[in-house]
Design an enzyme around this catalytic site. Sequence first.
Site, PDB file in Angstrom:
ATOM      1  N   SER A 267       3.183   1.628  -1.742  1.00  0.00           N
ATOM      2  CA  SER A 267       2.435   0.857  -2.737  1.00  0.00           C
ATOM      3  C   SER A 267       1.379   1.747  -3.376  1.00  0.00           C
ATOM      4  O   SER A 267       1.109   2.848  -2.906  1.00  0.00           O
ATOM      5  CB  SER A 267       1.764  -0.341  -2.069  1.00  0.00           C
ATOM      6  N   LYS A 268       0.740   1.228  -4.430  1.00  0.00           N
ATOM      7  CA  LYS A 268      -0.253   2.059  -5.127  1.00  0.00           C
ATOM      8  C   LYS A 268      -1.431   2.394  -4.219  1.00  0.00           C
ATOM      9  O   LYS A 268      -2.037   3.441  -4.347  1.00  0.00           O
ATOM     10  CB  LYS A 268      -0.708   1.392  -6.416  1.00  0.00           C
ATOM     11  N   ARG A 269      -1.732   1.505  -3.274  1.00  0.00           N
ATOM     12  CA  ARG A 269      -2.843   1.770  -2.348  1.00  0.00           C
ATOM     13  C   ARG A 269      -2.546   2.940  -1.399  1.00  0.00           C
ATOM     14  O   ARG A 269      -3.453   3.522  -0.827  1.00  0.00           O
ATOM     15  CB  ARG A 269      -3.140   0.542  -1.496  1.00  0.00           C
TER      16      ARG A 269
END
Length: 502
Positions: free
Chosen positions: A261-263
């Site tokens: 994910s972007k995190r």
Amino acid sequence: MSVRVRFAPSPTGALHIGGVRTALYNYLFAKKNHGIFILRIEDTDQARYVPGAEEYILDALRWCGIEPTEGQGYGGKLGPYRQSERKAVYREAALQLVESGKAYYAFDTEEELDRMRARLADAGVAAPKYDASVRMEMRNSLSLDPLEVTDLLRAGTPHVVRLRVDPGKQVVYRDLIREEVRFDTTELDDKVLIKADGMPTYHLANVVDDHHMDISHVIRGEEWLSSTAHHLLLYEAFEWSPPRYAHLPLIMRPDGKGKLSKRDGARFGIPVFPLSWKGDTAEESFTGFREFGFEPEAVLNFLAFLGWNPGTDQELFSLDELVEAFDLGRVHRSGARFDMDKALWFNHQYIKQRPVQEIVSKLKPLVEARGWLWDERKCLEIVPLFTERVNLVSEIPDAAGYLFSELRTMDEEAVRKHWKPELGPVISELVKILEAVEPFEAQALEQAAKAGFQSLNVKPGQILPILRLALAGGLQGPGVFQMLQILGKQGLSRIRTFVARD
Ligand code: GLU
């Protein structure tokens, strides 16, 4: 059949690296089959629309070198290619389905829907949904009197259009990557096709556009696999023939625990976006592969291997070679783990192969950004000494800082190990010998030094580490005489300063 594929991102923020891989596979498949690669912007979800995201998508594809042949920003006969500009097409398609009895108007309010879900949950239904089992108890054009429906519509009562899904049927198709995929329509809900605000949902717009844009193959991420059931039912309802489908494996986190994910960019210190993105907060801002210092060709090579391999030992591919080798049938079904070391390895291989002049040009802004004087001739000498040692061009200024600018750090531990003040006079003699060398070049300097070691009666192993420390501040780096050649007489001053340190 002519091949027409599309990349259909939603402009909801920066384009994730998984999206770039989807674009790449579409691009490769199109080129390999002499087909057309189309870019369609799926912006029907107004609530999730983010300004600047569409521009970012175009910039990212351009940077990667996988530009569409048709579509948003590229033109074409079957546009517009931005879904928000095609509202009328979807409305008309939905009405066509209502007329043929394949879809219906539903007037239920949010409260009524909540009550229905609560009632089903109380009755022990695990995943309550609006489907054939409840639709006749709801307020829609199938359950209400036709006159009442006409009145409601005339009065402008908020409503949606839903697909009528008949239970007890099997939807079966052959995925180009997953083989046979089967869905039971009893598990499916009566999907909303047109929302209360008049906008189509993803499902309707996606299918209508794929049909109108003459898409032959839909190549997209695995997260869309479950939507395919409704998409195929829509094709059936419209009596259109569906495209072929290929669902790509997920890209997994470096530790293999779930989808990337972007995190995870911040969590693992890795780029998960092609280009940097400036969000409203620091948490919503991300560093891209480009800003990490990656070369687009290496990123494409890395992404191509996230979910595919050519079945040979070859790992390094130019874009043209990827086109040649790519085969959807060789795409894996299981998730592909993001491996940062592999990404760096691809970049390392790439910069090793490139002409020195090209790397030098890339280095120029990085050197200037540090406030160092740009000396192209000197840089042409420095670069070949470092391409073996770094993975990214952006690592060169740090790795070679002592050649671009003055010496800033000294490995004192190594100094304690190698430096003895009694060697001072010997090294000073050696400096005198080196000073006289003409031309001041690595080979000649090395020869003179060797002769000097003999006449001064010292072992090279005693002196060379000291020269290296004096020039570079550490024991790593290119050859001593190569460094000396680049530094010129300034290198000899460094040695003199070093000897005078005590
Ligand atoms: N708009 C969808 C996305 O954001 C497209 C999915 C598809 O390719 O059908 O990925």
